[in-house]
Design an enzyme around this catalytic site. Structure first.
Site, PDB file in Angstrom:
ATOM      1  N   ASP A  14      -1.455  -7.305   1.882  1.00 21.69           N
ATOM      2  CA  ASP A  14      -1.474  -8.729   1.552  1.00 21.69           C
ATOM      3  C   ASP A  14      -2.606  -9.469   2.245  1.00 21.69           C
ATOM      4  O   ASP A  14      -3.219  -8.975   3.201  1.00 21.69           O
ATOM      5  CB  ASP A  14      -0.137  -9.386   1.897  1.00 21.69           C
ATOM      6  CG  ASP A  14       0.201  -9.311   3.385  1.00 21.69           C
ATOM      7  OD1 ASP A  14      -0.115  -8.284   4.004  1.00 21.69           O
ATOM      8  OD2 ASP A  14       0.773 -10.285   3.917  1.00 21.69           O
ATOM      9  N   GLU A  21       2.406  -8.833   5.766  1.00 23.14           N
ATOM     10  CA  GLU A  21       1.975  -8.866   7.170  1.00 23.14           C
ATOM     11  C   GLU A  21       1.569 -10.270   7.596  1.00 23.14           C
ATOM     12  O   GLU A  21       1.696 -10.633   8.759  1.00 23.14           O
ATOM     13  CB  GLU A  21       0.811  -7.901   7.379  1.00 23.14           C
ATOM     14  CG  GLU A  21       0.425  -7.659   8.825  1.00 23.14           C
ATOM     15  CD  GLU A  21      -0.601  -8.639   9.387  1.00 23.14           C
ATOM     16  OE1 GLU A  21      -0.806  -8.655  10.610  1.00 23.14           O
ATOM     17  OE2 GLU A  21      -1.206  -9.395   8.584  1.00 23.14           O
TER      18      GLU A  21
END
Length: 363
Positions: free
Chosen positions: A77, A137
């Site tokens: 991400d 994350e």
């Protein structure tokens, strides 16, 4: 930009081009599905790898019976796209000569591209390798795909040494600082500001908190041969109810970045001693990670990279591996100072150099 059609990634292309292809797949936290599909498709095409998927996280591994197992990990991400018109650190990617611009160029699609290139190429590595790709994350820790994998598939995350491919400008960064947040609350007595002597100003009381923090001398702590710089700062202040009311409550939010020689509990005690006499509440904490550079696999890796290791001052997921008993370092292409910036970019040669260093070590 991508649509619902599966994007085919070519791990044998120039790793810098592969990075651009990854950037072109928008994967802001919570929107990793299309990228995870593409990564899964690539990994399952590699007959030498076992693959599992959980949500938008994937783990792939070799099982060759080697004496050591290394984990290479990275998140899929990114933070949200820039809002400033004309920003180059967005999606799709943009080339300016050998410099690649786009969201995630440094944090951390360059590192993910290196993982994928290695996963496809290293059919007979000198060490067994586990490749970890995870979601969420860049948001609160409770949503972390890596945390979910640790909980659900602990056997897949067993290893002797781990490398997190976060951007380090091609230098090994060992361990990481821990982080803790505190609310320091002062109370007073509300009154009309025209009759201030009838009240007790909670914001004024907070001044002493700020003085102690200002005069605090942050420590530099040597851990396993690396010097970790600490920091302790006020980061937010709130208080008051109206422009004509003496405030009866104020809160100073404090962030402590502490060396990995301390537990979160020891860090809390340190802050409480410094701010003795005030109401201190710990609201969040994450332990740091010792460098673990004395492990044979770590020493061999540092030698292969050929640069002097440095400490990691920020918190990263190496701490999760450290908690599992797996020594871990950060090593990846790109300048961490460019992460999340509106002109996020990475030099193509930095990605190629990272791939070469890891390939030389593992092949």
């Amino acid at each position: 930009m991508t649509d619902s059609v599966l994007t085919r990634l070519d791990p044998r292309a120039d790793v810098a081009k592969l990075t651009a292809d990854l950037i072109d797949i928008d994967s802001v936290s919570g929107n990793e599905r299309v990228l995870a599909d593409a990564v899964e498709d690539l990994l399952r095409s590699c007959s030498h790898l076992e693959v599992i998927r959980d949500g938008d996280s994937l783990v792939a591994r070799t099982s060759l019976g080697r004496a050591e197992r290394v984990i290479l990990a990275g998140h899929l991400d990114t933070v949200p796209l820039p809002r400033v018109p004309g920003s180059r650190g967005t999606v799709p990617s943009l080339w300016d000569g050998e410099v690649l611009y786009g969201r995630g160029a440094t944090d951390m699609k360059g590192g993910v591209a290196v993982q994928l290139a290695l996963a496809a190429a290293l059919t007979e590595p000198t060490r067994d390798i586990t490749y970890v790709f995870y979601d969420h994350e860049e948001v609160e820790a409770a949503l972390s795909g890596l945390g979910r994998l640790v909980e659900k598939y602990p056997a897949w995350l067993v290893g002797d040494f781990a490398v997190l491919l976060e951007p380090t400008d091609g230098t090994v960064e060992g361990g990481c600082n821990g982080t803790a947040r505190f609310n320091v609350t002062t109370t007073g007595r509300a009154a009309h500001s025209a009759r201030a002597w009838m009240g007790e100003n909670a914001i004024h009381k907070a001044a002493e908190v700020l003085v102690r923090l200002r005069e605090h001398e942050p420590a530099t702590v040597s851990v396993d041969g690396l010097d970790f710089r600490e920091s302790l700062n006020a980061v937010l202040i709130s208080g008051g109810t109206a422009g004509n009311v003496i405030p009866d409550r104020a809160v100073v939010e404090v962030n402590y970045r502490f060396a990995p020689d301390k537990t979160p509990e020891e860090a809390e005690e340190y802050v409480r001693q410094l701010l003795h006499g005030f109401d201190v509440e710990r609201t969040d904490a994450a332990a740091g990670a010792r460098p673990g550079l004395d492990h044979p696999a770590a020493a061999a890796f540092v030698q292969a990279v050929g640069a002097e290791p440095k400490p990691k001052y920020g918190w990263t997921d190496v701490a999760r591996f450290s908690a599992l008993g797996v020594p871990a370092v950060n090593f990846g292409p790109g300048d961490a100072l460019l992460a999340h910036s509106d002109d996020e970019h990475v030099h193509a040669e930095a990605i190629r150099a990272c791939l070469k260093a890891l390939n030389d070590w593992l092949a």
